[in-house]
Design a protein around this motif. Structure first.
Motif, PDB file in Angstrom:
ATOM      1  N   LEU A  38      22.246  61.461  36.409  1.00 56.52           N
ATOM      2  CA  LEU A  38      22.669  60.577  35.329  1.00 56.52           C
ATOM      3  C   LEU A  38      21.562  59.623  34.883  1.00 56.52           C
ATOM      4  O   LEU A  38      21.557  59.170  33.744  1.00 56.52           O
ATOM      5  N   SER A  39      20.629  59.307  35.766  1.00 57.35           N
ATOM      6  CA  SER A  39      19.551  58.385  35.403  1.00 57.35           C
ATOM      7  C   SER A  39      18.739  58.875  34.214  1.00 57.35           C
ATOM      8  O   SER A  39      18.517  58.124  33.252  1.00 57.35           O
ATOM      9  N   PRO A  40      18.260  60.147  34.225  1.00 59.27           N
ATOM     10  CA  PRO A  40      17.555  60.631  33.033  1.00 59.27           C
ATOM     11  C   PRO A  40      18.418  60.605  31.782  1.00 59.27           C
ATOM     12  O   PRO A  40      17.923  60.347  30.686  1.00 59.27           O
ATOM     13  N   LEU A  41      19.728  60.865  31.935  1.00 57.03           N
ATOM     14  CA  LEU A  41      20.632  60.854  30.783  1.00 57.03           C
ATOM     15  C   LEU A  41      20.781  59.459  30.211  1.00 57.03           C
ATOM     16  O   LEU A  41      20.721  59.257  28.994  1.00 57.03           O
ATOM     17  N   ILE A  42      20.935  58.450  31.089  1.00 54.55           N
ATOM     18  CA  ILE A  42      21.216  57.086  30.638  1.00 54.55           C
ATOM     19  C   ILE A  42      19.989  56.437  30.005  1.00 54.55           C
ATOM     20  O   ILE A  42      20.049  55.887  28.911  1.00 54.55           O
ATOM     21  N   TYR A  43      18.851  56.499  30.706  1.00 53.25           N
ATOM     22  CA  TYR A  43      17.682  55.756  30.247  1.00 53.25           C
ATOM     23  C   TYR A  43      16.564  56.638  29.721  1.00 53.25           C
ATOM     24  O   TYR A  43      15.517  56.132  29.352  1.00 53.25           O
ATOM     25  N   GLY A  44      16.789  57.924  29.668  1.00 51.82           N
ATOM     26  CA  GLY A  44      15.775  58.800  29.132  1.00 51.82           C
ATOM     27  C   GLY A  44      16.214  59.478  27.853  1.00 51.82           C
ATOM     28  O   GLY A  44      15.763  59.143  26.759  1.00 51.82           O
ATOM     29  N   LEU A  45      17.156  60.401  27.990  1.00 53.59           N
ATOM     30  CA  LEU A  45      17.571  61.199  26.844  1.00 53.59           C
ATOM     31  C   LEU A  45      18.362  60.395  25.824  1.00 53.59           C
ATOM     32  O   LEU A  45      18.458  60.803  24.662  1.00 53.59           O
ATOM     33  N   ARG A  46      18.940  59.253  26.211  1.00 55.08           N
ATOM     34  CA  ARG A  46      19.690  58.422  25.261  1.00 55.08           C
ATOM     35  C   ARG A  46      18.775  57.514  24.454  1.00 55.08           C
ATOM     36  O   ARG A  46      19.216  56.897  23.488  1.00 55.08           O
ATOM     37  N   ASP A  47      17.530  57.383  24.831  1.00 56.30           N
ATOM     38  CA  ASP A  47      16.604  56.492  24.141  1.00 56.30           C
ATOM     39  C   ASP A  47      15.735  57.302  23.174  1.00 56.30           C
ATOM     40  O   ASP A  47      14.960  58.157  23.584  1.00 56.30           O
ATOM     41  N   GLU A  48      15.878  57.026  21.885  1.00 55.90           N
ATOM     42  CA  GLU A  48      15.207  57.826  20.860  1.00 55.90           C
ATOM     43  C   GLU A  48      13.690  57.752  20.993  1.00 55.90           C
ATOM     44  O   GLU A  48      12.992  58.760  20.824  1.00 55.90           O
ATOM     45  N   LYS A  49      13.152  56.567  21.254  1.00 65.22           N
ATOM     46  CA  LYS A  49      11.709  56.410  21.332  1.00 65.22           C
ATOM     47  C   LYS A  49      11.148  57.093  22.578  1.00 65.22           C
ATOM     48  O   LYS A  49      10.068  57.692  22.534  1.00 65.22           O
ATOM     49  N   PHE A  50      11.867  56.994  23.688  1.00 66.30           N
ATOM     50  CA  PHE A  50      11.414  57.657  24.910  1.00 66.30           C
ATOM     51  C   PHE A  50      11.467  59.167  24.745  1.00 66.30           C
ATOM     52  O   PHE A  50      10.556  59.881  25.176  1.00 66.30           O
ATOM     53  N   VAL A  51      12.529  59.668  24.111  1.00 65.64           N
ATOM     54  CA  VAL A  51      12.659  61.116  23.889  1.00 65.64           C
ATOM     55  C   VAL A  51      11.548  61.622  22.982  1.00 65.64           C
ATOM     56  O   VAL A  51      11.038  62.729  23.165  1.00 65.64           O
ATOM     57  N   LEU A  52      11.136  60.799  22.017  1.00 67.85           N
ATOM     58  CA  LEU A  52      10.068  61.200  21.103  1.00 67.85           C
ATOM     59  C   LEU A  52       8.779  61.483  21.867  1.00 67.85           C
ATOM     60  O   LEU A  52       8.113  62.505  21.642  1.00 67.85           O
ATOM     61  N   VAL A  53       8.430  60.607  22.793  1.00 66.54           N
ATOM     62  CA  VAL A  53       7.230  60.806  23.607  1.00 66.54           C
ATOM     63  C   VAL A  53       7.455  61.923  24.618  1.00 66.54           C
ATOM     64  O   VAL A  53       6.558  62.731  24.878  1.00 66.54           O
TER      65      VAL A  53
END
Length: 323
Positions: A285-300
């Protein structure tokens, strides 16, 4: 009954075992696939975090990176423990104690870090003018030290309880490494249960208070500025679910011990279910919450996931908003 169980386990470990003497079954293979996928995603996210200064200077993502590190390290150690238990491979007692302490340390480290992440969201949303000062580099360092210190209390308690009971002959023996074998007496298991319960109550109280404070701010926020507040509220809810799953794992050994007295096959199935549901699932769930849900982080993340074949994100595109 617990003492008898410990004696039985010790008798089993006294028999010579050959590594890889059993064929892999579908359950072990599934665990290896899930752990492999989990480690790949986490490694990619850690690499993404390290490559951008905008991530490394934001408290929110520093805490996120710490959960990725803790969860990845815990998965490697836990997977080794699962394989060791499956093949009935014994190791010396002292390395086993160290391994168990590190795993307990990391198990508590993730929920404690989640609490810190919720507090960071509370400060960002409810005290936006003070957020920059509170989230300074010095505060980040102090916060990380406090997290590791709080997470260290349970494993050192287990070490103290074990040394209080263990005769010299045990320290020089070999065993199938499991935490339950280090705490064979009922009062020892109860002591660990009390500590886990106190941590659960404390973490739950922080999560609940944080959530309702953010909800209160959300009601007062203007419609044009409520997007980040709503996102922060949903993040806290997801943290609460993740925290609940993480804390349930502390109850699993007591349930498994009770089932072992009834049926060995059922015990194996329940332990496998607990590992998938309460060890692997919360840490996915950690990657889902703070990774894939964040547009700017997903962009990089997408840029590095395709080995730089896509258009490189600009500095402005990864500049974080206070959400």
């Amino acid at each position: 009954m617990v003492e008898n169980l410990s004696l039985i386990c010790c008798n089993i470990t006294s028999k010579p075992t050959n590594l890889f003497s059993r064929p892999l079954n579908e359950k072990i293979l599934l665990v290896q696939v899930l752990v492999g996928i989990f480690l790949y995603v986490n490694s990619l996210m850690i690499f993404t975090f390290l490559k951008k200064e905008a991530f490394r200077t934001d408290t929110r993502y520093v805490l996120f990176a710490q959960t990725l590190f803790m969860d990845s390290f815990l998965m490697v150690l836990t997977d080794l423990a699962v394989i060791q238990s499956y093949y009935q491979y014994t190791i010396p007692c002292v390395p086993c104690v160290i391994l168990c302490m590190v795993m307990i340390w990391l198990q508590f480290g993730t929920p404690v870090t989640l609490v810190a992440m919720c507090l960071e969201r509370y400060v960002a949303i409810c005290m936006p003018l003070r957020h920059a000062n509170i989230s300074s580099e010095r505060t980040q360092l102090v916060g990380l030290v406090v997290i590791w210190w709080l997470s260290a209390v349970p494993p050192f308690l287990v070490l103290f309880l074990f040394l209080e009971w263990a005769p010299p002959s045990v320290l020089s023996s070999s065993m199938i490494c499991e935490v339950e074998l280090l705490l064979p007496k009922k009062w020892q298991a109860n002591s660990r249960s009390v500590v886990a319960t106190l941590y659960f109550l404390w973490m739950s109280a922080v999560i609940v208070i944080t959530y309702f404070r953010i909800v209160k701010v959300a009601k007062k926020a203007a419609s044009g500025n409520s997007k980040s507040t709503t996102k922060g509220r949903k993040t806290v809810i997801l943290h609460a679910v993740q925290l609940l799953l993480c804390l349930i794992q502390f109850c699993c050994p007591f349930v498994e011990t009770a089932i072992l007295r009834i049926d060995l096959k059922l015990f194996v199935n329940v332990r496998y279910f607990n590992f998938i549901s309460f060890i692997l699932a919360p840490r996915c769930l950690s990657p889902l919450i703070y990774g894939l849900r964040d547009e700017k982080f997903v962009l990089v993340l997408k840029y590095y996931a395709v080995f730089g074949l896509s258009k490189k994100p600009t500095v402005h595109s990864v500049k974080f908003e206070r959400q």
